[in-house]
Design an enzyme around this catalytic site. Sequence first.
Site, PDB file in Angstrom:
ATOM      1  N   LEU A  40      -5.328  -9.609   0.926  1.00  0.00           N
ATOM      2  CA  LEU A  40      -5.955  -8.484   0.205  1.00  0.00           C
ATOM      3  C   LEU A  40      -5.936  -7.222   1.088  1.00  0.00           C
ATOM      4  N   GLY A  41      -6.298  -6.085   0.496  1.00  0.00           N
ATOM      5  CA  GLY A  41      -6.426  -4.851   1.290  1.00  0.00           C
ATOM      6  C   GLY A  41      -5.322  -3.833   1.057  1.00  0.00           C
ATOM      7  N   CYS A  44      -3.051  -0.035   2.787  1.00  0.00           N
ATOM      8  CA  CYS A  44      -3.930   0.471   3.838  1.00  0.00           C
ATOM      9  C   CYS A  44      -4.190  -0.573   4.921  1.00  0.00           C
ATOM     10  N   ALA A 117       1.011  -8.825 -11.831  1.00  0.00           N
ATOM     11  CA  ALA A 117       0.490  -8.609 -13.186  1.00  0.00           C
ATOM     12  C   ALA A 117       1.436  -7.729 -13.992  1.00  0.00           C
ATOM     13  N   ILE A 182       3.168  10.432   8.165  1.00  0.00           N
ATOM     14  CA  ILE A 182       3.700   9.184   8.729  1.00  0.00           C
ATOM     15  C   ILE A 182       4.646   9.485   9.888  1.00  0.00           C
ATOM     16  N   ILE A 269       9.716  10.250   4.073  1.00  0.00           N
ATOM     17  CA  ILE A 269       9.831  11.474   3.267  1.00  0.00           C
ATOM     18  C   ILE A 269       8.901  11.431   2.056  1.00  0.00           C
ATOM     19  N   ASP A 311      -3.500   5.755  -5.375  1.00  0.00           N
ATOM     20  CA  ASP A 311      -2.193   6.403  -5.179  1.00  0.00           C
ATOM     21  C   ASP A 311      -1.375   6.479  -6.456  1.00  0.00           C
ATOM     22  N   HIS A 442     -25.625  18.599  22.218  1.00  0.00           N
ATOM     23  CA  HIS A 442     -24.801  19.125  23.321  1.00  0.00           C
ATOM     24  C   HIS A 442     -24.673  18.069  24.402  1.00  0.00           C
TER      25      HIS A 442
HETATM   26  P1  FAD Z   1      -2.436   0.325  -2.213  1.00  0.00           P
HETATM   27  O1  FAD Z   1      -3.203   0.266  -0.945  1.00  0.00           O
HETATM   28  O2  FAD Z   1      -0.988   0.632  -2.157  1.00  0.00           O
HETATM   29  O3  FAD Z   1      -2.646  -1.094  -2.909  1.00  0.00           O
HETATM   30  C1  FAD Z   1      -2.043  -1.462  -4.098  1.00  0.00           C
HETATM   31  C2  FAD Z   1      -1.897  -2.962  -4.132  1.00  0.00           C
HETATM   32  O4  FAD Z   1      -1.489  -3.329  -5.440  1.00  0.00           O
HETATM   33  C3  FAD Z   1      -0.837  -3.520  -3.192  1.00  0.00           C
HETATM   34  O5  FAD Z   1      -1.415  -4.490  -2.337  1.00  0.00           O
HETATM   35  C4  FAD Z   1       0.210  -4.128  -4.102  1.00  0.00           C
HETATM   36  O6  FAD Z   1       0.738  -5.354  -3.588  1.00  0.00           O
HETATM   37  C5  FAD Z   1      -0.595  -4.416  -5.365  1.00  0.00           C
HETATM   38  N1  FAD Z   1       0.204  -4.407  -6.591  1.00  0.00           N
HETATM   39  C6  FAD Z   1       1.046  -3.428  -7.019  1.00  0.00           C
HETATM   40  N2  FAD Z   1       1.538  -3.737  -8.236  1.00  0.00           N
HETATM   41  C7  FAD Z   1       1.000  -4.931  -8.565  1.00  0.00           C
HETATM   42  C8  FAD Z   1       1.124  -5.773  -9.705  1.00  0.00           C
HETATM   43  N3  FAD Z   1       1.851  -5.418 -10.760  1.00  0.00           N
HETATM   44  N4  FAD Z   1       0.446  -6.949  -9.700  1.00  0.00           N
HETATM   45  C9  FAD Z   1      -0.311  -7.321  -8.660  1.00  0.00           C
HETATM   46  N5  FAD Z   1      -0.491  -6.539  -7.557  1.00  0.00           N
HETATM   47  C10 FAD Z   1       0.159  -5.380  -7.522  1.00  0.00           C
HETATM   48  N6  FAD Z   1      -4.524   6.811   4.197  1.00  0.00           N
HETATM   49  C11 FAD Z   1      -5.627   7.246   4.822  1.00  0.00           C
HETATM   50  O7  FAD Z   1      -6.559   7.701   4.155  1.00  0.00           O
HETATM   51  N7  FAD Z   1      -5.743   7.190   6.174  1.00  0.00           N
HETATM   52  C12 FAD Z   1      -4.753   6.712   6.948  1.00  0.00           C
HETATM   53  O8  FAD Z   1      -4.888   6.670   8.179  1.00  0.00           O
HETATM   54  C13 FAD Z   1      -3.564   6.258   6.320  1.00  0.00           C
HETATM   55  N8  FAD Z   1      -2.555   5.770   7.059  1.00  0.00           N
HETATM   56  C14 FAD Z   1      -1.431   5.309   6.427  1.00  0.00           C
HETATM   57  C15 FAD Z   1      -0.385   4.856   7.213  1.00  0.00           C
HETATM   58  C16 FAD Z   1       0.770   4.394   6.620  1.00  0.00           C
HETATM   59  C17 FAD Z   1       1.898   3.881   7.492  1.00  0.00           C
HETATM   60  C18 FAD Z   1       0.882   4.373   5.198  1.00  0.00           C
HETATM   61  C19 FAD Z   1       2.121   3.823   4.539  1.00  0.00           C
HETATM   62  C20 FAD Z   1      -0.147   4.834   4.415  1.00  0.00           C
HETATM   63  C21 FAD Z   1      -1.313   5.323   5.023  1.00  0.00           C
HETATM   64  N9  FAD Z   1      -2.377   5.840   4.284  1.00  0.00           N
HETATM   65  C22 FAD Z   1      -3.492   6.305   4.912  1.00  0.00           C
HETATM   66  C23 FAD Z   1      -2.338   5.884   2.812  1.00  0.00           C
HETATM   67  C24 FAD Z   1      -3.142   4.710   2.229  1.00  0.00           C
HETATM   68  O9  FAD Z   1      -2.619   3.498   2.717  1.00  0.00           O
HETATM   69  C25 FAD Z   1      -3.087   4.733   0.712  1.00  0.00           C
HETATM   70  O10 FAD Z   1      -3.513   5.992   0.241  1.00  0.00           O
HETATM   71  C26 FAD Z   1      -3.986   3.671   0.111  1.00  0.00           C
HETATM   72  O11 FAD Z   1      -3.627   2.394   0.562  1.00  0.00           O
HETATM   73  C27 FAD Z   1      -3.934   3.715  -1.421  1.00  0.00           C
HETATM   74  O12 FAD Z   1      -4.750   2.743  -1.957  1.00  0.00           O
HETATM   75  P2  FAD Z   1      -4.463   2.097  -3.386  1.00  0.00           P
HETATM   76  O13 FAD Z   1      -5.549   1.101  -3.601  1.00  0.00           O
HETATM   77  O14 FAD Z   1      -4.257   3.145  -4.386  1.00  0.00           O
HETATM   78  O15 FAD Z   1      -3.057   1.345  -3.260  1.00  0.00           O
HETATM   79  P1  NAI Z   2       4.605  13.379   3.450  1.00  0.00           P
HETATM   80  O1  NAI Z   2       4.686  13.828   2.060  1.00  0.00           O
HETATM   81  O2  NAI Z   2       3.350  13.562   4.217  1.00  0.00           O
HETATM   82  O3  NAI Z   2       5.766  14.072   4.315  1.00  0.00           O
HETATM   83  C1  NAI Z   2       7.126  13.948   3.988  1.00  0.00           C
HETATM   84  C2  NAI Z   2       7.892  15.063   4.676  1.00  0.00           C
HETATM   85  O4  NAI Z   2       9.280  14.803   4.550  1.00  0.00           O
HETATM   86  C3  NAI Z   2       7.638  16.435   4.059  1.00  0.00           C
HETATM   87  O5  NAI Z   2       7.276  17.322   5.081  1.00  0.00           O
HETATM   88  C4  NAI Z   2       8.979  16.794   3.412  1.00  0.00           C
HETATM   89  O6  NAI Z   2       9.244  18.168   3.422  1.00  0.00           O
HETATM   90  C5  NAI Z   2       9.958  16.031   4.301  1.00  0.00           C
HETATM   91  N1  NAI Z   2      11.257  15.694   3.696  1.00  0.00           N
HETATM   92  C6  NAI Z   2      11.504  15.245   2.442  1.00  0.00           C
HETATM   93  N2  NAI Z   2      12.818  15.003   2.277  1.00  0.00           N
HETATM   94  C7  NAI Z   2      13.432  15.283   3.469  1.00  0.00           C
HETATM   95  C8  NAI Z   2      14.794  15.220   3.943  1.00  0.00           C
HETATM   96  N3  NAI Z   2      15.789  14.788   3.190  1.00  0.00           N
HETATM   97  N4  NAI Z   2      15.046  15.597   5.212  1.00  0.00           N
HETATM   98  C9  NAI Z   2      14.048  16.025   6.017  1.00  0.00           C
HETATM   99  N5  NAI Z   2      12.741  16.095   5.615  1.00  0.00           N
HETATM  100  C10 NAI Z   2      12.443  15.721   4.371  1.00  0.00           C
HETATM  101  O7  NAI Z   2       5.032  11.836   3.407  1.00  0.00           O
HETATM  102  P2  NAI Z   2       4.860  10.655   4.434  1.00  0.00           P
HETATM  103  O8  NAI Z   2       4.710  11.161   5.827  1.00  0.00           O
HETATM  104  O9  NAI Z   2       5.959   9.710   4.129  1.00  0.00           O
HETATM  105  O10 NAI Z   2       3.474  10.021   4.003  1.00  0.00           O
HETATM  106  C11 NAI Z   2       3.275   9.503   2.686  1.00  0.00           C
HETATM  107  C12 NAI Z   2       1.835   9.502   2.310  1.00  0.00           C
HETATM  108  O11 NAI Z   2       1.090   8.580   3.077  1.00  0.00           O
HETATM  109  C13 NAI Z   2       1.202  10.863   2.484  1.00  0.00           C
HETATM  110  O12 NAI Z   2       0.948  11.388   1.210  1.00  0.00           O
HETATM  111  C14 NAI Z   2      -0.072  10.616   3.207  1.00  0.00           C
HETATM  112  O13 NAI Z   2      -1.148  11.081   2.450  1.00  0.00           O
HETATM  113  C15 NAI Z   2      -0.181   9.101   3.363  1.00  0.00           C
HETATM  114  N6  NAI Z   2      -0.528   8.829   4.764  1.00  0.00           N
HETATM  115  C16 NAI Z   2      -1.729   9.258   5.235  1.00  0.00           C
HETATM  116  C17 NAI Z   2      -2.060   9.093   6.557  1.00  0.00           C
HETATM  117  C18 NAI Z   2      -3.348   9.626   7.040  1.00  0.00           C
HETATM  118  O14 NAI Z   2      -4.196   9.952   6.218  1.00  0.00           O
HETATM  119  N7  NAI Z   2      -3.561   9.724   8.336  1.00  0.00           N
HETATM  120  C19 NAI Z   2      -1.157   8.449   7.503  1.00  0.00           C
HETATM  121  C20 NAI Z   2       0.099   8.076   6.904  1.00  0.00           C
HETATM  122  C21 NAI Z   2       0.367   8.254   5.576  1.00  0.00           C
END
Ligand code: FAD
Ligand code: NAI
Length: 463
Positions: A40-41, A44, A117, A182, A269, A311, A442
């Site tokens: 689960l989870g 994220c 699902a 990312i 991207i 998302d 402070h």
């Molecule tokens: P998800 O976490 O994507 O969960 C959806 C779940 O649904 C998945 O487990 C999937 O397997 C399941 N699912 C999908 N379709 C089906 C189906 N048909 N049947 C059954 N199960 C299904 N956000 C932050 O706020 N802070 C961060 O530091 C951060 N770091 C990140 C780092 C990375 C590398 C990445 C990729 C993302 C990061 N994010 C971060 C973004 C964050 O992970 C997402 O915004 C968040 O997980 C979204 O939650 P969600 O519940 O909408 O979907």
């Molecule tokens: P992003 O949308 O943050 O950045 C993608 C970048 O790629 C943009 O700057 C865009 O201009 C660039 N790009 C697109 N096509 C390109 C190309 N062909 N060549 C060069 N550059 C190109 O997407 P990212 O970093 O993949 O993250 C996805 C999501 O995950 C974000 O929406 C973010 O909210 C979430 N996330 C959040 C974190 C956090 O809250 N700390 C950590 C990691 C992810």
Amino acid sequence: MADYDFDVLVIGAGPGGYVAAIRAAQLGLKTGCVESRETLGGTCLNVGCIPSKAMLHASEFYDHAANGMMAKMGIKVTPELDLDTMHGQRKDAVKQLTGGIEFLFKKNKVEWLKGHAAFTAADTVQVGDRSVRAKNIVIATGSSVVPLPGVEIDQKVVVDSTGALELPKVPGQMVVIGGGVIGLELGSVWRRLGAKVTVVEFLDQILPGFDGEVRKESNKILKKQGIEFKLSTKVTGVTVKDGKATLTLEPAAGGTAETIEADTVLVSIGRKPNTAGLALDRAGLATNQRGQIEIDHDFRTSVPGIWAVGDVVPGPMLAHKAEDEGIAVAENIAGQHGIVNHDVIPSVVYTWPEIAGVGLTEEAAKERGEVKVGKFPMLANSRAKTNHEPDGFVKVITDAKTDRVLGVWCIASVAGTMIAQAAQAMEFGATSEDIAYTCHAHPTHSEAIKEAAMAVTGKPIHI
Ligand code: FAD
Ligand code: NAI
């Protein structure tokens, strides 16, 4: 309940879905949650926020030891990288936290339906060989990586974020495609551990969506740390031969192409909503042009009884936004008044220093009317200065007439923690004066928020 199996069936157990399921169960509703992953989870906990922060935290210690930070404080060390152990503590964090959600499901009597699902009707989904009918269905299927056309992600040489979290050795040269969240976080991890990192960004600056000044300063700080940036540049092709990649880069505006080589290429991207395989059409639902499921203010889709959060719906793709929507949707299903203030969703990039913001950028605020801006450098904050963390600043943006805070931006080692007070202040409709006259402990980094608020009226003390 007549012939319904559940009052609420949540699809997806990420921060949006698992939180919605737990809150629905807490409110006395019979709740099930379908999740196809082994644990689960969601993104994220499994491959996103948590494992990336585990690698960021560990690599930060390594960097401090390797790059003179510890030496500045009189601690002489020569670090030796044990990457297997570093990965081990990452996996351990994921295991414990995903297991924790399983425990919470049991505690709250949420049934986990393991499998994928797909809708068969507006109130029915198929999970494996089980057909499940529910009064309310919450779609919380999250998002997945946007691929770069023509570029195959083999998770060896060309990786996405999941592959980049698990590299078995530090690459010599890493090229990151995309200077978003990312790219900067995972690029930082491998730079700290010894890789030469080049970030290629299509736009003329990194971190789209962030305040302009913050984007520029972040770029400067990360460059100083050794990350190379190729801005206004697009990647038009990647070929892999004998374990090495060759990337073709072109100026975004057109012009002469160049090539660069890499041991590892990270494609970061953006992410796209997960709806394929859900058979939305059988429920009478469609996605918008961006592939998202549209909802109203209460998280209802266009089909009665079907709701959506996280998302998969419009808005920032952030775990805390998904969680808050999860709580609100469950409360709305239970007949309460679940609300999320989408104007006050903080964003944090967990680089060093951290980069955080909430509310409007200065550019967006100016488009709405006259603003006042107060700034305070971390160099003048006693705690940051003492801790050898001179980089960054805090910026408070207010409405020039009412003094109401419209946005707060920070670059500071603990900006992610500092931004919480700004979000809370904005939620209460605070003015810069409210923040300036709130007593801050402070010496703390948060005093920089107070001083930036004081600077809105031109009266900071320490600059
Ligand atoms: P998800 O976490 O994507 O969960 C959806 C779940 O649904 C998945 O487990 C999937 O397997 C399941 N699912 C999908 N379709 C089906 C189906 N048909 N049947 C059954 N199960 C299904 N956000 C932050 O706020 N802070 C961060 O530091 C951060 N770091 C990140 C780092 C990375 C590398 C990445 C990729 C993302 C990061 N994010 C971060 C973004 C964050 O992970 C997402 O915004 C968040 O997980 C979204 O939650 P969600 O519940 O909408 O979907
Ligand atoms: P992003 O949308 O943050 O950045 C993608 C970048 O790629 C943009 O700057 C865009 O201009 C660039 N790009 C697109 N096509 C390109 C190309 N062909 N060549 C060069 N550059 C190109 O997407 P990212 O970093 O993949 O993250 C996805 C999501 O995950 C974000 O929406 C973010 O909210 C979430 N996330 C959040 C974190 C956090 O809250 N700390 C950590 C990691 C992810």
